[in-house]
Design a protein around this motif. Structure first.
Motif, PDB file in Angstrom:
ATOM      1  N   TYR A 161       1.308  -1.644  -0.620  1.00 49.44           N
ATOM      2  CA  TYR A 161       0.500   0.213   0.236  1.00 49.44           C
ATOM      3  C   TYR A 161       1.144   1.361   0.062  1.00 49.44           C
ATOM      4  CZ  TYR A 161      -4.573  -1.852   0.409  1.00 49.44           C
ATOM      5  OH  TYR A 161      -5.933  -2.050   0.027  1.00 49.44           O
ATOM      6  N   VAL A 162       2.077   1.277   1.410  1.00 45.74           N
ATOM      7  CA  VAL A 162       3.178   2.846   0.994  1.00 45.74           C
ATOM      8  C   VAL A 162       3.419   2.602  -0.240  1.00 45.74           C
ATOM      9  CG1 VAL A 162       4.625   3.437   1.955  1.00 45.74           C
ATOM     10  CG2 VAL A 162       3.028   1.977   3.642  1.00 45.74           C
ATOM     11  N   VAL A 163       4.680   1.829  -0.987  1.00 49.70           N
ATOM     12  CA  VAL A 163       4.357   2.422  -1.921  1.00 49.70           C
ATOM     13  C   VAL A 163       4.400   1.795  -3.204  1.00 49.70           C
ATOM     14  CG1 VAL A 163       5.884   0.433  -3.924  1.00 49.70           C
ATOM     15  CG2 VAL A 163       6.113   0.062  -1.772  1.00 49.70           C
ATOM     16  N   SER A 164       2.748   1.889  -3.203  1.00 51.58           N
ATOM     17  CA  SER A 164       1.411   2.235  -3.977  1.00 51.58           C
ATOM     18  C   SER A 164       0.839   3.910  -4.111  1.00 51.58           C
ATOM     19  CB  SER A 164       0.237   1.615  -3.997  1.00 51.58           C
ATOM     20  OG  SER A 164       0.132  -0.319  -4.395  1.00 51.58           O
ATOM     21  N   PHE A 165       1.232   4.043  -2.455  1.00 45.95           N
ATOM     22  CA  PHE A 165       0.567   5.217  -2.484  1.00 45.95           C
ATOM     23  C   PHE A 165       1.943   6.554  -3.346  1.00 45.95           C
ATOM     24  CE2 PHE A 165      -1.667   3.985   1.408  1.00 45.95           C
ATOM     25  CZ  PHE A 165      -2.780   4.162   0.884  1.00 45.95           C
ATOM     26  N   GLY A 166       2.821   6.093  -2.989  1.00 45.14           N
ATOM     27  CA  GLY A 166       3.771   6.562  -3.385  1.00 45.14           C
ATOM     28  C   GLY A 166       3.929   7.066  -4.981  1.00 45.14           C
ATOM     29  N   LEU A 167       3.691   5.838  -5.640  1.00 45.84           N
ATOM     30  CA  LEU A 167       3.258   5.811  -6.955  1.00 45.84           C
ATOM     31  C   LEU A 167       2.813   6.853  -7.074  1.00 45.84           C
ATOM     32  CD1 LEU A 167       5.231   4.473  -9.103  1.00 45.84           C
ATOM     33  CD2 LEU A 167       4.964   3.778  -6.874  1.00 45.84           C
ATOM     34  N   LEU A 168       1.310   6.725  -6.844  1.00 47.02           N
ATOM     35  CA  LEU A 168      -0.133   7.727  -6.541  1.00 47.02           C
ATOM     36  C   LEU A 168       0.527   8.876  -6.785  1.00 47.02           C
ATOM     37  CD1 LEU A 168      -2.851   8.215  -6.716  1.00 47.02           C
ATOM     38  CD2 LEU A 168      -2.866   8.683  -4.177  1.00 47.02           C
ATOM     39  N   GLY A 169       1.555   9.541  -5.999  1.00 48.30           N
ATOM     40  CA  GLY A 169       1.982  11.234  -5.901  1.00 48.30           C
ATOM     41  C   GLY A 169       2.662  11.197  -7.237  1.00 48.30           C
ATOM     42  N   LEU A 170       3.448  10.542  -7.979  1.00 47.53           N
ATOM     43  CA  LEU A 170       4.343  10.844  -9.048  1.00 47.53           C
ATOM     44  C   LEU A 170       2.952  11.199  -9.705  1.00 47.53           C
ATOM     45  CD1 LEU A 170       7.332   7.857  -7.959  1.00 47.53           C
ATOM     46  CD2 LEU A 170       7.206  10.141  -8.198  1.00 47.53           C
ATOM     47  N   HIS A 171       1.894  10.101 -10.031  1.00 47.13           N
ATOM     48  CA  HIS A 171       1.366  10.581 -11.107  1.00 47.13           C
ATOM     49  C   HIS A 171       0.373  11.117 -10.723  1.00 47.13           C
ATOM     50  CE1 HIS A 171      -0.577   8.292 -14.557  1.00 47.13           C
ATOM     51  NE2 HIS A 171      -1.978   8.826 -13.545  1.00 47.13           N
ATOM     52  N   LEU A 172       0.039  11.484  -9.505  1.00 49.51           N
ATOM     53  CA  LEU A 172      -0.583  13.057  -9.282  1.00 49.51           C
ATOM     54  C   LEU A 172       0.073  14.474 -10.018  1.00 49.51           C
ATOM     55  CD1 LEU A 172      -2.429  12.616  -5.785  1.00 49.51           C
ATOM     56  CD2 LEU A 172      -3.732  13.023  -8.357  1.00 49.51           C
ATOM     57  N   TRP A 173       1.399  14.126  -9.560  1.00 53.64           N
ATOM     58  CA  TRP A 173       2.514  15.591  -9.712  1.00 53.64           C
ATOM     59  C   TRP A 173       2.492  15.515 -11.012  1.00 53.64           C
ATOM     60  CZ3 TRP A 173       6.016  17.991  -5.951  1.00 53.64           C
ATOM     61  CH2 TRP A 173       6.347  18.244  -6.120  1.00 53.64           C
ATOM     62  N   HIS A 174       2.806  15.113 -11.715  1.00 51.34           N
ATOM     63  CA  HIS A 174       2.464  15.370 -12.946  1.00 51.34           C
ATOM     64  C   HIS A 174       0.957  15.750 -13.820  1.00 51.34           C
ATOM     65  CE1 HIS A 174       2.920  16.821 -17.357  1.00 51.34           C
ATOM     66  NE2 HIS A 174       2.155  15.233 -17.785  1.00 51.34           N
ATOM     67  N   GLY A 175       0.072  14.911 -13.602  1.00 54.95           N
ATOM     68  CA  GLY A 175      -1.271  14.190 -13.591  1.00 54.95           C
ATOM     69  C   GLY A 175      -1.748  15.362 -13.684  1.00 54.95           C
ATOM     70  N   PHE A 176      -1.945  15.985 -12.096  1.00 52.63           N
ATOM     71  CA  PHE A 176      -2.952  16.677 -11.568  1.00 52.63           C
ATOM     72  C   PHE A 176      -2.810  18.523 -12.039  1.00 52.63           C
ATOM     73  CE2 PHE A 176      -4.783  18.463  -7.379  1.00 52.63           C
ATOM     74  CZ  PHE A 176      -5.918  19.084  -8.153  1.00 52.63           C
ATOM     75  N   ALA A 177      -1.806  18.892 -11.815  1.00 51.68           N
ATOM     76  CA  ALA A 177      -0.862  19.935 -12.732  1.00 51.68           C
ATOM     77  C   ALA A 177      -1.363  19.878 -13.413  1.00 51.68           C
ATOM     78  CB  ALA A 177       0.934  19.846 -12.065  1.00 51.68           C
ATOM     79  N   SER A 178      -1.070  19.424 -14.597  1.00 48.37           N
ATOM     80  CA  SER A 178      -0.695  19.443 -15.758  1.00 48.37           C
ATOM     81  C   SER A 178      -2.586  19.157 -16.697  1.00 48.37           C
ATOM     82  CB  SER A 178      -0.449  19.036 -16.752  1.00 48.37           C
ATOM     83  OG  SER A 178      -0.299  17.582 -17.100  1.00 48.37           O
ATOM     84  N   SER A 179      -3.782  18.576 -15.954  1.00 45.44           N
ATOM     85  CA  SER A 179      -5.206  18.640 -16.699  1.00 45.44           C
ATOM     86  C   SER A 179      -5.624  19.923 -16.543  1.00 45.44           C
ATOM     87  CB  SER A 179      -6.054  18.289 -15.219  1.00 45.44           C
ATOM     88  OG  SER A 179      -5.763  18.697 -14.098  1.00 45.44           O
ATOM     89  N   LEU A 180      -5.255  21.094 -15.907  1.00 38.73           N
ATOM     90  CA  LEU A 180      -5.593  22.259 -17.223  1.00 38.73           C
ATOM     91  C   LEU A 180      -5.392  22.652 -17.801  1.00 38.73           C
ATOM     92  CD1 LEU A 180      -6.499  25.002 -13.166  1.00 38.73           C
ATOM     93  CD2 LEU A 180      -8.075  22.890 -14.868  1.00 38.73           C
TER      94      LEU A 180
END
Lengths: 222, 248
Positions: A161-180
């Motif tokens: 779970y913790v490792v997956s949350f790390g990858l979730l963070g990386l995914h959000l770092w680019h994905g969320f920030a570039s969505s707009l």
């Protein structure tokens, strides 16, 4: 309108909108999960409400599942098209010279999150469906806290779970920030939005990881 | 300085290519990258070998003809310059330099390092223009007042030379920076607004037909663009396209 559906920009809009929808879901999810640390009673109440409210169960939950499926299916479609767009690879390609690792490897962080979702669905969703509809067990509004803490007893599951949350963070770092940007917004407000998105990409996965680790190291003593 | 060159050689569009090793001595720092290749070619010709074919024209960084993927980056390691303006002082004695054509399915190799970039021309032809009367009644463009900020942004977009570095740099071989620059240079100006709806739809449709990849916002195109075309143009194109489609 048919042109919109077929176009590369439409796929971009779909990825951005489904991603933003999942971000909103994450806010709800992490808020309820944090209650399991600070207020087990509230966590039980909220979980029971989410588990038995017809609006949540039969409207919101299917919409969420569709949102997840649309996001990852479109991600695969885009990846296949992008590979076709460069049929012969470079002998030397220096991607690190011009773009961050996270932005170039969204498919891999996404695949880890998808694998995690399979485990997460098995752990909680399948269990819930079995409890309610297969075994037809009676409602028990106090079981959720206990069941959640029990899930984090095995060290391997906590680490996954913790490792997956790390990858979730990386995914959000680019994905969320570039969505707009994908939706066409790039103005004086987007700088602030990108900062917020990057803080979100750190704080939310950290909160999820904290909850998993907290329950692992604070088991219920029988 | 002495350089070890690894250059993509390909007889023609239908033949398979491969990397061929060359050693070139006597390269000076003040030479441009293309002059370095000129010297290599003189050596090859004097030995009776086929020279390395590469695109070039103005050699002043304004025509967009030169290309080349140099050590994994379009136009090489320097920023805001084209290959013709890249100087050999950016390299060191004994360096190995890998030189390849821009890679994209929509940019097929014609020979060696030359690729067919006519896909860009077809995108431009699909809508990258304004329809004005040139029969003698043409109104001077300066007679229409234009906001300074918009004029500057349109000019910045118009500095795109269509070299294709954005496609070459993008991990998806996406042409969105080029297309968006060509959409923006008109979208910001009153003369361009008349055909704005059809323009963005037609240019995006042609871009998709050519087989370019999708933009995933990595920003590599902006970093490697020799003219510094901004990602804000892609956001503008996304906005224009959404608006055009919703208008019908």
């Amino acid at each position: 309108m048919s042109g919109l559906i077929k176009s590369s920009l439409a796929r971009k809009y779909v990825m951005a909108l489904s991603g933003l929808f999942l971000v909103i879901f994450l806010i709800l999810h992490v808020t309820i999960n944090l209650a399991s640390v600070f207020s087990p009673d509230f966590f039980n109440e909220a979980s029971h409400f989410m588990g038995y409210n017809p609006l949540v169960q039969f409207i919101m939950q299917p919409i969420l599942i569709v949102g997840v499926i649309v996001h990852f299916v479109m991600g695969f479609v885009l990846e296949i098209q992008n590979k076709k767009a460069r049929s012969i690879s470079y002998v030397k390609y220096k991607g690190s010279a011009n773009a961050p690792w996270v932005s170039r490897n969204m498919i891999y962080s996404g695949l880890v999150i998808l694998a995690f979702l399979a485990l997460h669905f098995y752990d909680f969703w399948v269990h819930e469906i079995t409890y309610k509809y297969v075994e037809a067990s009676p409602e028990n509004p106090t079981r959720y806290y206990f069941e959640t803490v029990e899930k984090f007893a095995p060290f391997w599951r906590t680490i996954l779970y913790v490792v997956s949350f790390g990858l979730l963070g990386l995914h959000l770092w680019h994905g969320f920030a570039s969505s707009l940007q994908s939706m066409g917004a790039n103005n004086k407000y987007t700088v602030g939005f990108k900062k917020f998105a990057k803080i979100f990409a750190v704080v939310v996965p950290l909160a999820f990881a904290f909850i998993a680790l907290y329950h692992h190291f604070n088991p219920i003593i029988h | 300085m002495k350089l070890y060159l690894k250059i993509w050689r390909q007889k023609d569009a239908s033949s398979p290519g491969k990397i061929v090793d060359y050693t070139l001595d006597g390269v000076e720092g003040d030479m441009s990258f293309l002059e370095m290749l000129d010297i290599l070619n003189e050596e090859l010709v004097s030995k009776g070998e086929e020279p390395v074919e590469f695109d070039h024209d103005c050699r002043e960084g304004i025509c967009g003809t030169c290309s080349l993927q140099i050590n994994g980056e379009p136009h090489g390691p320097d920023r805001l310059v084209t290959t013709c303006q890249l100087h050999m002082r950016k390299f060191n004695d004994g360096d190995t330099i890998v030189i390849e054509p821009f890679r994209a399915t929509a940019f097929p190799v014609i020979k060696d390092l030359i690729v067919d970039r006519s896909a860009f021309e077809r995108i431009q032809q699909a809508g990258g223009y304004i329809s004005v009367n040139t029969s003698g009644n043409t109104v001077d463009a300066n007679s229409i007042p234009i906001n300074k900020h918009d004029a500057d942004e349109a000019m910045d977009a118009a500095t795109c030379i269509g070299c294709g570095a954005c496609v070459a740099a993008c991990k998806n071989a996406s042409a969105m920076l080029f297309t968006s620059a060509k959409v923006s240079q008109f979208a910001l100006l009153p003369q361009g607004k008349v055909e704005a709806v059809e323009r963005v739809q037609n240019m995006v449709r042609q871009m998709d037909l050519e087989g370019f990849g999708n933009c995933t916002n990595t920003g590599a195109c902006e970093v490697e663009c020799p003219k510094g075309i901004s990602l804000t143009n892609i956001a503008r194109m996304n906005r224009e396209y959404l608006s055009a489609t919703l208008k019908g």
